[in-house]
Design a protein around this motif. Structure first.
Motif, PDB file in Angstrom:
ATOM      1  N   ARG A 158       0.823  -1.213   0.000  1.00  0.00           N
ATOM      2  CA  ARG A 158       0.000   0.000   0.000  1.00  0.00           C
ATOM      3  C   ARG A 158       0.858   1.265   0.000  1.00  0.00           C
ATOM      4  NH1 ARG A 158      -3.585  -3.321   3.949  1.00  0.00           N
ATOM      5  NH2 ARG A 158      -5.240  -4.005   2.533  1.00  0.00           N
ATOM      6  N   THR A 159       1.994   1.219   0.648  1.00  0.00           N
ATOM      7  CA  THR A 159       2.904   2.361   0.602  1.00  0.00           C
ATOM      8  C   THR A 159       3.376   2.601  -0.827  1.00  0.00           C
ATOM      9  OG1 THR A 159       3.652   1.999   2.875  1.00  0.00           O
ATOM     10  CG2 THR A 159       5.101   3.269   1.433  1.00  0.00           C
ATOM     11  N   HIS A 160       3.711   1.540  -1.528  1.00  0.00           N
ATOM     12  CA  HIS A 160       4.175   1.687  -2.906  1.00  0.00           C
ATOM     13  C   HIS A 160       3.062   2.218  -3.808  1.00  0.00           C
ATOM     14  CE1 HIS A 160       7.524  -1.506  -2.076  1.00  0.00           C
ATOM     15  NE2 HIS A 160       7.770  -0.335  -1.523  1.00  0.00           N
ATOM     16  N   MET A 161       1.833   1.769  -3.583  1.00  0.00           N
ATOM     17  CA  MET A 161       0.724   2.303  -4.377  1.00  0.00           C
ATOM     18  C   MET A 161       0.508   3.780  -4.085  1.00  0.00           C
ATOM     19  SD  MET A 161      -0.504   0.310  -6.620  1.00  0.00           S
ATOM     20  CE  MET A 161      -2.019   1.192  -7.009  1.00  0.00           C
ATOM     21  N   ALA A 202      11.180   5.820  -6.041  1.00  0.00           N
ATOM     22  CA  ALA A 202      10.497   4.538  -6.202  1.00  0.00           C
ATOM     23  C   ALA A 202      11.284   3.537  -7.029  1.00  0.00           C
ATOM     24  CB  ALA A 202       9.130   4.759  -6.849  1.00  0.00           C
ATOM     25  N   SER A 203      12.393   3.959  -7.628  1.00  0.00           N
ATOM     26  CA  SER A 203      13.145   3.058  -8.502  1.00  0.00           C
ATOM     27  C   SER A 203      14.316   2.391  -7.808  1.00  0.00           C
ATOM     28  CB  SER A 203      13.647   3.833  -9.729  1.00  0.00           C
ATOM     29  OG  SER A 203      14.546   4.855  -9.331  1.00  0.00           O
ATOM     30  N   CYS A 240       2.311  -1.076 -11.609  1.00  0.00           N
ATOM     31  CA  CYS A 240       2.458   0.383 -11.533  1.00  0.00           C
ATOM     32  C   CYS A 240       3.893   0.784 -11.212  1.00  0.00           C
ATOM     33  CB  CYS A 240       1.504   0.958 -10.483  1.00  0.00           C
ATOM     34  SG  CYS A 240      -0.238   0.945 -10.962  1.00  0.00           S
ATOM     35  N   MET A 241       4.492   0.093 -10.235  1.00  0.00           N
ATOM     36  CA  MET A 241       5.868   0.432  -9.873  1.00  0.00           C
ATOM     37  C   MET A 241       6.858   0.079 -10.987  1.00  0.00           C
ATOM     38  SD  MET A 241       6.027   1.868  -6.844  1.00  0.00           S
ATOM     39  CE  MET A 241       7.586   1.506  -6.056  1.00  0.00           C
ATOM     40  N   THR A 288       8.648  -5.433  -4.670  1.00  0.00           N
ATOM     41  CA  THR A 288       7.329  -5.256  -5.292  1.00  0.00           C
ATOM     42  C   THR A 288       7.083  -6.340  -6.331  1.00  0.00           C
ATOM     43  OG1 THR A 288       7.528  -2.865  -4.976  1.00  0.00           O
ATOM     44  CG2 THR A 288       5.845  -3.618  -6.492  1.00  0.00           C
ATOM     45  N   ARG A 289       8.100  -6.648  -7.121  1.00  0.00           N
ATOM     46  CA  ARG A 289       7.938  -7.668  -8.154  1.00  0.00           C
ATOM     47  C   ARG A 289       7.821  -9.055  -7.540  1.00  0.00           C
ATOM     48  NH1 ARG A 289      12.618  -4.991 -12.012  1.00  0.00           N
ATOM     49  NH2 ARG A 289      11.470  -3.056 -12.396  1.00  0.00           N
ATOM     50  N   CYS A 290       8.556  -9.316  -6.490  1.00  0.00           N
ATOM     51  CA  CYS A 290       8.457 -10.635  -5.847  1.00  0.00           C
ATOM     52  C   CYS A 290       7.066 -10.850  -5.244  1.00  0.00           C
ATOM     53  CB  CYS A 290       9.533 -10.769  -4.767  1.00  0.00           C
ATOM     54  SG  CYS A 290      11.201 -10.959  -5.408  1.00  0.00           S
ATOM     55  N   ILE A 291       6.551  -9.832  -4.574  1.00  0.00           N
ATOM     56  CA  ILE A 291       5.215  -9.953  -3.973  1.00  0.00           C
ATOM     57  C   ILE A 291       4.170 -10.142  -5.070  1.00  0.00           C
ATOM     58  CG2 ILE A 291       3.440  -8.720  -2.679  1.00  0.00           C
ATOM     59  CD1 ILE A 291       5.716  -7.331  -1.140  1.00  0.00           C
ATOM     60  N   GLY A 292       4.258  -9.340  -6.130  1.00  0.00           N
ATOM     61  CA  GLY A 292       3.295  -9.476  -7.215  1.00  0.00           C
ATOM     62  C   GLY A 292       3.407 -10.804  -7.917  1.00  0.00           C
TER      63      GLY A 292
END
Length: 815
Positions: free
Chosen positions: A155-158, A187-188, A247-248, A196-200
């Protein structure tokens, strides 16, 4: 920290927003987050070292969790929750603030970015999540709290993405653009992007059963927080984790896993949204599937080995297979938002848009074709899932994604198009865009409340803002499959008949209140953007590019045929719409009026010139006069409407003069040998204009400094007052010489052969099916000489006069 988070609840009044904003500024400037980030970094380092030492000494299993209890509690609850609350509150303030509050909100966001830049807090919290995932044995007794930490991280990243999106929308503000760039840099970070990619990916693998690309199963299990039963819909948190990933992706660099790897992930998410929509439609009795590969590496592999479909057919390649049903589907309300995010992320990592126009590799074009097939599938299957007004921004986003610039070389006009399309355009046509646009229009036309109508408005608005309707649509017509292109024009004509026309907002960029106004704007801009004068001016450029004066390319010839077809299909409808506005509102829309007036000289010239030859396409000495562009740009010029009006009247009158000159010798030849006239020579048809109004127009033109056109208006007035005597020569000299476009346009009969099947009802507005080319026509049971698409059309045509004609045809034997 609990007290701080309690004070940062979402503000709901102006006073509270300002109070919270001031409190946040004070908190950020206190350096508290810098201190917390340093503590976290030190604790993570100690836990990492302890884990290495414990692994080397092979301790008892209970020793690991005890050593890391403090850091885990600190990382899992307090600090991530505070970071999330601060970013969420900053988002809420930015989205709900008034223009008066914007300076304070910008100051707050700038301070937040400065803290994140200086403290490396996001990188350290992301590292904590990765440490938990990569050392499950050391922290296995504390796994129940993983879901909360992963959720807060997502949620922080969103929130960061939304802040970036908010500030990047104001493209004309350099300070806002700089703030968006700083957010992108924050964010990069490598750890932020990787976690973020691992969670997704953990959510994606659970949903579609695809590859984890080497990520260990135990890591996937720790990062996957899904609690719903398998085979059903994923939770809201799981959807947000997928959205955060795609999105990220747009804010970070592609390494690792590299550009191709990120592209595959985004495409998989998009196909998951499509197959989820298909599964829901099948469950509701919708039935039917889509023919498309399920995205990912297998898609590219299958396409690289095949020849591909014919351009513009929109069908999938032979190697493609139906995408499998998802093991866990996306909820209906999240299908379009997720699909929109995935399309944007995947486009961001295509290599074709960044390639030199004609130097794109076959692999780059293949990737783009895959993207367009996904986009077409999203429009076909995912978009109908959207319900209510909440999904409008995402529908607009999908529409904007379709508004691509095709990359035609500067100076290419109707008469000098290259033989082959640019790679970006070829990919869109092979991916099925042309048929997709017609499907959008027909579905939206059948029910203007459908989401397709909203998506189409987003597409037209983005095209008007970023380029022009002509530069977007004309290349599709020139290089697309001819029958599909003609069907699109016919569908657009029908859309003009589906709703009562209204006076739209001024200018191309005004909000469009309904689908009718959207299509009306697109058609007006397209016909206006032909730039009749501009085509003539660019003829010199075309001649320089093709010194041999050879015939137009096949693409130019096809576009000319379709342009003639569009004039036949659309101009009568535009004229009726304009007449309705004048009669009902007492006013005319300037852009629409200028477009019609600009076409009259061209059509009048087409009545008196021969077909185009190579020599005819040399640039004339004068422009075509009365040209309009953009459907609304010219009204601001003094006298523009008067000039176009007089030029159109002169051109039409010249046709009458030409007709009278042809009729006179024919009448003389009809005289008998004794000199008696066998039949009276037909008089020139009367022109329905009052000379007094033309003299008023002449006065207005003189006041604007246009003496030449004022003289033309006076000459035409004199011609009318004298009943056609004494002014013919002056009238013939009034209009400018016909330009190359006039002589190049094919006849309407030839143009209409592109779509031979046509309902005989002249007011047909049947939008059934996804294409005009697919309508089944049935012959009239009485005479068999005409065809109808449906029973209502046959009934309407019967009442409009076919009843008597049908009887006469039957008497003559019909067909």
């Amino acid at each position: 920290m609990n007290a701080v988070m309690g004070m940062l609840r979402p503000p709901d009044t102006v006073a509270v927003r300002r109070l919270v904003c001031g409190f946040l500024l004070a908190l950020l400037r206190s350096k508290a987050l810098h201190a917390a980030s340093r503590q976290l970094a030190a604790l993570l380092e100690s836990v990492g070292a302890a884990a290495v030492d414990a692994a080397a000494a092979a301790p008892a299993p209970a020793e690991g969790p005890a050593a890391s209890l403090y850091v885990h509690k600190y990382v899992a609850s307090s600090l991530p929750a505070l970071v999330y609350t601060i970013t969420f509150t900053a988002c809420s303030l930015a989205m709900s603030s008034s223009p008066d509050d914007e300076p304070q909100q910008r100051e707050l966001c700038a301070e937040l970015v400065a803290v994140l830049e200086g403290s490396w807090l996001l990188e350290h919290t992301a590292q904590a999540v990765l440490l938990q995932a990569c050392n499950p044995r050391a922290l296995r007794d504390l796994v129940p709290e993983t879901a909360g930490r992963v959720g807060l991280t997502t949620r922080t990243h969103m929130n960061l993405w939304r802040l970036h999106d908010h500030w990047s929308d104001d493209g004309e503000d350099a300070n806002a653009a700089q703030l968006a760039a700083r957010l992108r840099a924050v964010a990069s970070g490598r750890c932020v992007q990787h976690v973020t990619r691992c969670i997704g990916l953990a959510v994606l693998c659970d949903a579609d059963g695809g590859s984890a690309y080497g990520l260990p199963p135990e890591v996937l299990a720790l990062l996957h927080t899904e609690q719903s039963p398998a085979g059903g819909e994923m939770s809201g948190l799981a959807v947000e984790q997928l959205r955060a990933m795609v999105c990220m992706m747009q804010l970070g660099d592609p390494a690792p896993p590299g550009r191709r790897g990120v592209l595959v992930l985004a495409m998989r998410v998009g196909w998951l949204a499509v197959t989820s929509a298909r599964a829901q439609a099948a469950g509701e009795g919708g039935g039917g599937g889509i023919r498309a590969a399920s995205g990912g590496e297998s898609t590219t592999a299958s396409l690289n080995g095949g020849g591909g479909p014919s351009r513009g057919s929109g069908s999938s390649p032979p190697a493609a297979v139906a995408a499998p049903e998802p093991r866990r589907s996306v909820p209906q309300e999240a299908v379009v938002p997720l699909a929109a995010d995935a399309l944007r992320a995947a486009w961001h990592y295509l290599s074709l848009p960044r390639a030199v126009a004609q130097a794109a590799s076959a692999a780059a074009v293949t990737e783009a074709v895959d993207w367009w097939r996904l986009a077409v599938a999203v429009v076909d299957r995912a978009v109908p899932c959207s319900t209510g007004d909440a999904g409008m921004p995402d529908l607009f986003s999908v529409g904007e994604s379709l508004a691509v610039a095709w990359g035609l070389l500067p100076g290419c006009d109707v008469l000098s198009l290259p033989a082959e399309p640019p790679p970006a355009l070829a990919a869109a046509l092979d991916g099925g865009l042309l048929r997709c646009l017609e499907r959008l229009m027909r579905r939206g036309g059948r029910d203007p409340q459908r989401p397709e109508a909203t998506l189409l408005q987003g597409l037209v608005q983005e095209v008007c803002q970023s380029q022009s309707v002509w530069s977007y649509l004309a290349p599709l017509l020139a290089y697309g499959e001819p029958r599909q292109a003609a069907a699109l024009l016919a569908t657009m004509r029908k859309l003009l008949r589906t709703c009562e026309p209204r006076v739209p907002g001024a200018g191309c960029l005004a909000p469009m209140p309904n689908l009718h106004d959207c299509i009306l704007l697109a058609i007006t801009c397209f016909l206006g953007d032909v730039k009749i004068a501009g085509v003539v001016e660019q003829a010199e450029v075309a001649a320089a590019a093709a010194p041999g004066d050879g015939p137009p390319s096949p693409a130019s010839q096809q576009l000319l045929s379709l342009l003639s077809c569009a004039a036949c299909e659309w101009l009568p409808e535009l004229s009726q719409s304009l007449s309705h506005c004048i009669l009902s509102k007492g006013t005319a829309i300037p852009g629409r009026l200028l477009t019609l007036l600009a076409w009259l000289p061209l059509l009048a010239g087409r009545c008196v010139v021969q077909p185009c030859t190579a020599a005819d396409r040399r640039p004339p000495d004068d422009d075509a006069g009365g040209g309009a562009s953009g459907g609304g740009a010219a009204p601001g010029q003094p006298g523009a409407v008067l000039r176009s009006l007089v030029a159109a009247c002169c051109a039409v009158a010249a046709v009458f003069v030409e007709a009278a000159a042809v009729q006179a010798p024919a009448a003389a030849a009809a005289a008998g040998p004794s000199g008696t006239t066998a039949a009276a020579a037909p008089a020139a048809p009367p022109l329905p204009w009052r000379p007094g109004l033309l003299r008023e127009a002449a006065a207005g033109l003189r006041s604007c400094g246009d003496q030449d056109m004022a003289a033309h208006a006076e000459g035409l007035a004199a011609y009318l007052e004298l009943g056609g005597d004494g002014a013919c020569e002056a009238l013939r000299q009034a209009p400018p010489p016909p330009g190359p476009l006039v002589s190049a346009l094919p006849s309407p009969t030839e143009a209409r052969r592109l779509l031979p099947g046509r309902c005989a009802n002249p007011r047909c507005a049947n939008l059934a099916g996804d294409s005009e080319a697919d309508l089944t026509l049935k012959a009239c049971a009485g005479c068999g000489a005409v065809d109808y698409c449906c029973r209502p059309c046959q009934t309407a045509h019967w009442r409009a006069g076919h009843k008597g004609e049908c009887g006469r045809m039957r008497g003559n034997g019909g067909r």
